[in-house]
Design a protein around this motif. Sequence first.
Motif, short mmCIF file in Angstrom:
data_model
loop_
_atom_site.label_atom_id
_atom_site.label_comp_id
_atom_site.label_asym_id
_atom_site.label_seq_id
_atom_site.Cartn_x
_atom_site.Cartn_y
_atom_site.Cartn_z
N LYS A 10 1.57 -11.46 0.26
CA LYS A 10 1.31 -10.42 -0.72
C LYS A 10 0.97 -9.12 0.01
O LYS A 10 -0.04 -9.03 0.70
CB LYS A 10 0.14 -10.84 -1.60
CG LYS A 10 0.21 -10.29 -2.99
CD LYS A 10 -0.82 -10.97 -3.87
CE LYS A 10 -0.61 -10.62 -5.33
NZ LYS A 10 -1.57 -11.31 -6.17
N VAL A 11 1.87 -8.14 -0.12
CA VAL A 11 1.69 -6.84 0.51
C VAL A 11 1.98 -5.78 -0.56
O VAL A 11 2.95 -5.94 -1.30
CB VAL A 11 2.67 -6.64 1.69
CG1 VAL A 11 2.52 -5.27 2.31
CG2 VAL A 11 2.46 -7.71 2.74
N PRO A 12 1.16 -4.73 -0.67
CA PRO A 12 1.50 -3.68 -1.64
C PRO A 12 2.85 -3.05 -1.31
O PRO A 12 3.24 -3.00 -0.15
CB PRO A 12 0.36 -2.66 -1.47
CG PRO A 12 -0.64 -3.26 -0.57
CD PRO A 12 -0.08 -4.47 0.05
N LYS A 13 3.54 -2.56 -2.34
CA LYS A 13 4.87 -1.99 -2.11
C LYS A 13 4.79 -0.58 -1.54
O LYS A 13 5.68 -0.15 -0.81
CB LYS A 13 5.66 -1.97 -3.42
CG LYS A 13 6.12 -3.36 -3.83
CD LYS A 13 7.23 -3.28 -4.87
CE LYS A 13 7.82 -4.66 -5.16
NZ LYS A 13 6.80 -5.60 -5.72
N THR A 14 3.76 0.14 -1.94
CA THR A 14 3.62 1.51 -1.44
C THR A 14 2.20 1.72 -0.93
O THR A 14 1.28 1.00 -1.32
CB THR A 14 3.90 2.55 -2.55
OG1 THR A 14 2.97 2.30 -3.61
CG2 THR A 14 5.31 2.46 -3.06
N SER A 85 6.42 4.37 6.79
CA SER A 85 7.20 3.35 6.10
C SER A 85 7.75 2.36 7.12
O SER A 85 8.05 2.74 8.25
CB SER A 85 8.38 4.00 5.37
OG SER A 85 7.91 4.84 4.35
N GLU A 87 8.28 -2.19 8.00
CA GLU A 87 8.37 -3.57 7.61
C GLU A 87 7.31 -4.41 8.31
O GLU A 87 7.11 -4.29 9.52
CB GLU A 87 9.77 -4.10 7.97
CG GLU A 87 10.08 -5.43 7.33
CD GLU A 87 11.53 -5.82 7.58
OE1 GLU A 87 12.29 -5.95 6.60
OE2 GLU A 87 11.90 -5.99 8.75
N THR A 103 9.19 -11.41 5.88
CA THR A 103 9.10 -9.96 6.09
C THR A 103 8.84 -9.29 4.75
O THR A 103 9.24 -9.78 3.70
CB THR A 103 10.41 -9.39 6.68
OG1 THR A 103 11.48 -9.72 5.80
CG2 THR A 103 10.69 -9.94 8.06
N LYS A 104 8.13 -8.17 4.81
CA LYS A 104 7.85 -7.38 3.61
C LYS A 104 7.98 -5.90 3.97
O LYS A 104 7.40 -5.45 4.95
CB LYS A 104 6.43 -7.64 3.11
CG LYS A 104 6.26 -8.95 2.40
CD LYS A 104 6.64 -8.86 0.95
CE LYS A 104 6.61 -10.26 0.34
NZ LYS A 104 7.05 -10.30 -1.03
N LYS A 105 8.73 -5.18 3.14
CA LYS A 105 8.86 -3.74 3.36
C LYS A 105 7.75 -3.00 2.61
O LYS A 105 7.31 -3.43 1.55
CB LYS A 105 10.21 -3.26 2.84
CG LYS A 105 11.37 -3.64 3.75
CD LYS A 105 12.60 -2.84 3.39
CE LYS A 105 13.69 -2.99 4.42
NZ LYS A 105 14.22 -4.38 4.49
N ILE A 106 7.34 -1.90 3.18
CA ILE A 106 6.36 -1.06 2.50
C ILE A 106 6.80 0.38 2.71
O ILE A 106 7.26 0.75 3.79
CB ILE A 106 4.93 -1.33 3.00
CG1 ILE A 106 3.90 -0.52 2.22
CG2 ILE A 106 4.79 -1.06 4.49
CD1 ILE A 106 2.49 -0.99 2.42
N SER A 107 6.69 1.19 1.65
CA SER A 107 7.08 2.59 1.81
C SER A 107 5.86 3.48 1.66
O SER A 107 4.98 3.24 0.83
CB SER A 107 8.15 2.97 0.78
OG SER A 107 7.66 2.72 -0.51
#
Lengths: 109, 138
Positions: A10-14, A85, A87, A103-107
């Motif tokens: 669980k990672v925030p998206k932004t 931004s 990953e 992997t999780k992307k975050i911007s």
Amino acid sequence: MASGVKPRVKVPKTAEAGEAITIKTLISHKMESGQRKDGDGKLIPRSIINRFTAEFNGENVIDVALEPAISTNPYFQFDAIVPESGEFTFTWYDDDGDIYNATKKISVA
Amino acid sequence: MSYTRRQFLAASTFSSISLLGVPAFASLTDDAISALTGGAGAVEGGISITAPEIAENGNTVPVEIDAPGAVAITLFADGNPTPSVATFKFGALSASRTASTRIRLSTTQNVVAVAEMEDGSFQMAKANVKVTIGGCGG
């Protein structure tokens, strides 16, 4: 035990640049401690995940060495700084040589 | 504080168990800590460990460690067959020196966190957890 291993992250998206975010990770794994005995009184051999790492764009966030005293389905919660931004890469290392990835992307706004 | 007879018996049973059982295990943890610190030992204070006072299920006990200024934290459970639990190393992008996880405890015991600080010194914190059902199988 390569079957049925499923990482969840669980990672925030932004995020804001330089903001501290909280990351939660869970992976389904029975973490056999090597202390338990089966029905015939024989020891069940140890089979655990022995290392967990989290990286952001190749830079280390946390590196955990796990022992058999970590519960079934190892769970970790920790904080990371997001400078730009990119990953997150999460890696779990199994005793049997298997490596599990997420992997999780975050911007960054 | 006044005890009923039942509470008194329960308390005295616990304390006699801990008198008999803990020293042998505690020395295992002490050995592990002195191996980690290179014999220097660790000072209490500065860091904190959050664990439930009573854990009904020793198979999964939530533990949180908070050690501002630490580069690495090692967790020990002094009543487990092997005291080592986990070692957390914090990298460049770690925002705070805190981490939470879930651990197994075989019996009522102390959970000990030893943190290696940025200046090379060691600090420790202890939390006593009472375990109703142990988590090591067997």
